[in-house]
Design a protein around this motif. Structure first.
Motif, PDB file in Angstrom:
ATOM      1  N   CYS A   1       3.998 -22.418  35.676  1.00 27.75           N
ATOM      2  CA  CYS A   1       3.590 -23.488  34.763  1.00 27.75           C
ATOM      3  C   CYS A   1       2.749 -22.938  33.621  1.00 27.75           C
ATOM      4  O   CYS A   1       1.895 -22.059  33.829  1.00 27.75           O
ATOM      5  CB  CYS A   1       2.785 -24.551  35.512  1.00 27.75           C
ATOM      6  SG  CYS A   1       3.700 -25.387  36.827  1.00 27.75           S
ATOM      7  N   GLU A   2       3.002 -23.447  32.423  1.00 28.69           N
ATOM      8  CA  GLU A   2       2.149 -23.141  31.289  1.00 28.69           C
ATOM      9  C   GLU A   2       0.925 -24.043  31.347  1.00 28.69           C
ATOM     10  O   GLU A   2       1.029 -25.235  31.651  1.00 28.69           O
ATOM     11  CB  GLU A   2       2.900 -23.359  29.977  1.00 28.69           C
ATOM     12  CG  GLU A   2       3.969 -22.319  29.704  1.00 28.69           C
ATOM     13  CD  GLU A   2       4.640 -22.513  28.348  1.00 28.69           C
ATOM     14  OE1 GLU A   2       4.423 -23.581  27.738  1.00 28.69           O
ATOM     15  OE2 GLU A   2       5.372 -21.620  27.926  1.00 28.69           O
ATOM     16  N   LEU A   3      -0.230 -23.481  31.069  1.00 33.87           N
ATOM     17  CA  LEU A   3      -1.471 -24.221  31.174  1.00 33.87           C
ATOM     18  C   LEU A   3      -2.044 -24.540  29.798  1.00 33.87           C
ATOM     19  O   LEU A   3      -1.834 -23.793  28.840  1.00 33.87           O
ATOM     20  CB  LEU A   3      -2.507 -23.409  31.955  1.00 33.87           C
ATOM     21  CG  LEU A   3      -2.073 -22.887  33.328  1.00 33.87           C
ATOM     22  CD1 LEU A   3      -3.199 -22.091  33.951  1.00 33.87           C
ATOM     23  CD2 LEU A   3      -1.653 -24.038  34.240  1.00 33.87           C
TER      24      LEU A   3
ATOM     25  N   THR B   1      -3.055 -18.366  30.936  1.00 38.11           N
ATOM     26  CA  THR B   1      -2.083 -19.168  30.198  1.00 38.11           C
ATOM     27  C   THR B   1      -0.976 -19.696  31.098  1.00 38.11           C
ATOM     28  O   THR B   1      -0.280 -20.629  30.750  1.00 38.11           O
ATOM     29  CB  THR B   1      -1.453 -18.347  29.066  1.00 38.11           C
ATOM     30  OG1 THR B   1      -0.827 -17.179  29.629  1.00 38.11           O
ATOM     31  CG2 THR B   1      -2.505 -17.910  28.062  1.00 38.11           C
ATOM     32  N   THR B   2      -0.801 -19.071  32.288  1.00 46.29           N
ATOM     33  CA  THR B   2       0.181 -19.557  33.264  1.00 46.29           C
ATOM     34  C   THR B   2      -0.423 -19.484  34.658  1.00 46.29           C
ATOM     35  O   THR B   2      -1.358 -18.734  34.926  1.00 46.29           O
ATOM     36  CB  THR B   2       1.484 -18.731  33.257  1.00 46.29           C
ATOM     37  OG1 THR B   2       1.200 -17.376  33.655  1.00 46.29           O
ATOM     38  CG2 THR B   2       2.143 -18.735  31.892  1.00 46.29           C
TER      39      THR B   2
ATOM     40  N   ASN C   1      -1.939 -14.857  35.157  1.00 49.63           N
ATOM     41  CA  ASN C   1      -0.784 -15.104  34.298  1.00 49.63           C
ATOM     42  C   ASN C   1       0.543 -14.646  34.911  1.00 49.63           C
ATOM     43  O   ASN C   1       1.205 -13.730  34.411  1.00 49.63           O
ATOM     44  CB  ASN C   1      -0.984 -14.425  32.939  1.00 49.63           C
ATOM     45  CG  ASN C   1      -2.152 -15.014  32.169  1.00 49.63           C
ATOM     46  OD1 ASN C   1      -2.424 -16.209  32.255  1.00 49.63           O
ATOM     47  ND2 ASN C   1      -2.860 -14.168  31.433  1.00 49.63           N
ATOM     48  N   PRO C   2       0.959 -15.272  36.014  1.00 50.79           N
ATOM     49  CA  PRO C   2       2.252 -14.926  36.618  1.00 50.79           C
ATOM     50  C   PRO C   2       3.418 -15.252  35.689  1.00 50.79           C
ATOM     51  O   PRO C   2       3.372 -16.241  34.950  1.00 50.79           O
ATOM     52  CB  PRO C   2       2.300 -15.789  37.884  1.00 50.79           C
ATOM     53  CG  PRO C   2       1.341 -16.904  37.627  1.00 50.79           C
ATOM     54  CD  PRO C   2       0.272 -16.345  36.768  1.00 50.79           C
TER      55      PRO C   2
ATOM     56  N   ALA D   1       1.901 -10.931  34.144  1.00 45.75           N
ATOM     57  CA  ALA D   1       2.115 -10.354  32.816  1.00 45.75           C
ATOM     58  C   ALA D   1       1.600  -8.921  32.745  1.00 45.75           C
ATOM     59  O   ALA D   1       2.049  -8.128  31.901  1.00 45.75           O
ATOM     60  CB  ALA D   1       1.425 -11.216  31.763  1.00 45.75           C
ATOM     61  N   LYS D   2       0.668  -8.554  33.607  1.00 43.71           N
ATOM     62  CA  LYS D   2       0.152  -7.181  33.642  1.00 43.71           C
ATOM     63  C   LYS D   2       1.048  -6.249  34.443  1.00 43.71           C
ATOM     64  O   LYS D   2       0.734  -5.064  34.600  1.00 43.71           O
ATOM     65  CB  LYS D   2      -1.262  -7.177  34.244  1.00 43.71           C
ATOM     66  CG  LYS D   2      -2.309  -7.824  33.365  1.00 43.71           C
ATOM     67  CD  LYS D   2      -3.708  -7.661  33.941  1.00 43.71           C
ATOM     68  CE  LYS D   2      -3.884  -8.464  35.210  1.00 43.71           C
ATOM     69  NZ  LYS D   2      -5.300  -8.428  35.688  1.00 43.71           N
TER      70      LYS D   2
END
Length: 433
Positions: free
Chosen positions: A320-322, A331-332, A364-365, A380-381
């Motif tokens: 989900c986008e936050l 952000t997710t 941020n998955p 994201a990392k």
């Protein structure tokens, strides 16, 4: 930035057309090796069949571009559009040329019968495999008495890849399989379904919706004797299962643009371009994510913006986008709901409605996958997080301990992780190099 599944598929097709020999990758696996789905020689895992940490599969080509985990077997696609398979083969889900002897299930081989198909994606259930060609065609093989092959009335077996003629003319972007049902979305957003249709798991399909006597009813009964009787009653009706034998358009969503799909054991999730997340099928474990589990396709009660979805056996997951009110640092995040017997939701609290996983706040998955009773995610990392049941090493943490919330799989630190997927009890990880 998240992109739609159809856009990602187009990028993969372009990549395969332009693929060069310098592409290098390695597939790792860990978890339950009982069915050979790890693809590891016995010398790689030592005593026993399970792998408790990510272990490279030595016999695959070095140009794998995507992997997929069926319930008990595994698939891998190369940059040249070839498909490799390994794992359980009792139902011919590995295709022709594979032995049914368990001793050889762990040996990856190229699938025969797709020589004229440039495969760009592959999908699987417990008993059926499918390949999507770069022309959007779909090819299936395996055995299923529930119509999951989609090859026509009464066709329950295909020992070699057969084209799904009912989808000819469609440009398929993704296929998803449950235990007995299947969904396919096209690049232009149409949704097709086939197979076992009880509980409305593939939509109404012109039939009166009815509950499954085997899959759903027993799961909601606390009295074991009553539940056992219902299972026996359901088994007696197995020869008269409501089945759609070929892919049909899901009429309820005609005119609605679908961008992602995910099938659990006996439920389905459908993500639409307008932001709506829909669910249908069994709600025995709260996996539909609705306060009112009415039969049919209805919106999930979610207050976040889902951008991609996944499903385990009886649990559901959504990236989900936050906005600022949801999180101050990320952000997710991942919303989870459904079955939580082994902490596969990665959080506490009620399981029948979606809720964010606090332990992943700020991480941020970007992708998530669900197994039988565990889940995995990439951030994201480029980090991999795991949670749920640790039995058979399926969390890759060198133990059998359950993890009640997501924990970093630090043995993969330093690797460029491209993809991570879960079967029922095993996992595949694609890394660069």
């Amino acid at each position: 930035m998240w992109r739609s599944r159809s856009h990602s598929l187009e990028l993969l097709r372009m990549f395969q057309v332009k693929a060069v020999q310098r592409w290098m990758s390695t597939v790792m696996s860990f978890g339950d090796g009982t069915h050979g789905a790890l693809g590891l020689p016995s010398s790689a895992v030592g005593v026993g069949l399970d792998a408790y940490e990510p272990t490279p599969i030595p016999s695959l080509p070095s140009d794998i571009v995507s992997v997929h985990a069926g319930h008990y077997h595994s698939l891998a696609v190369t940059s040249q559009g070839h498909l490799w398979a390994w794992g359980r083969n009792n139902e011919a889900q590995l295709g022709p040329g594979f032995s049914s002897s368990r001793e050889s299930w762990n040996e990856p081989k190229m699938v025969v019968g797709l020589e004229n198909v440039k495969v760009c994606a592959a999908y699987a259930s417990g008993v059926v495999s499918a390949a999507v060609g770069d022309d959007g065609s779909v090819w299936v093989w395996g055995k299923s008495k529930r119509g999951q092959l989609g090859l026509g009335k009464g066709v329950t077996e295909a020992v070699a890849p057969a084209k799904l003629e009912a989808l000819s003319g469609e440009n398929v972007a993704k296929v998803s399989f449950g235990w007995g049902h299947a969904l396919a979305q096209t690049v232009d957003g149409k949704l097709f379904g086939w197979g076992y249709l009880a509980d409305g798991r593939i939509g109404k399909m012109g039939n009166q919706l009815e509950e499954s006597p085997l899959d759903s009813a027993a799961g909601t009964v606390s009295d074991l004797e009553v539940a056992g009787k219902r299972v026996l009653q359901g088994m007696e009706k197995e020869n008269d299962m409501p089945t759609v034998w070929e892919p049909r358009l899901v009429e309820e969503l005609r005119g609605v643009h679908v961008i992602d799909i995910a099938c659990g054991l006996d439920h389905s999730l459908i993500l639409c371009r307008n932001g709506a997340l829909l669910s249908c099928g069994s709600d025995a474990y709260g996996q539909l994510g609705r306060a009112r589990p009415d039969l049919g396709i209805f919106p999930v009660d979610i207050s976040f913006k889902p951008v991609s979805i996944a499903a385990g056996l009886g649990h559901s997951l959504a990236i989900c986008e936050l906005d600022e009110s949801d999180s101050s640092v990320g952000t997710t995040n991942i919303a989870s709901w459904g079955w939580n017997q082994s902490s596969q939701l990665g959080r506490t609290g009620p399981g029948n409605l979606p809720s964010l996983i606090d332990a992943l706040d700020g991480e941020n998955p970007v992708s998530v996958s669900g197994g039988r009773v565990h889940s995995v995610a990439l951030t994201a990392k480029g980090e991999m997080w795991v949670w749920g049941s640790g039995k058979n090493g399926r969390l890759g943490l060198a133990s059998s301990v359950d993890e009640f919330e997501p924990i970093l799989l630090d043995t993969l630190e330093g690797f460029q992780i491209l993809q991570a997927v879960s079967g029922f009890d095993h996992n595949l990880v694609l890394v660069a190099g």
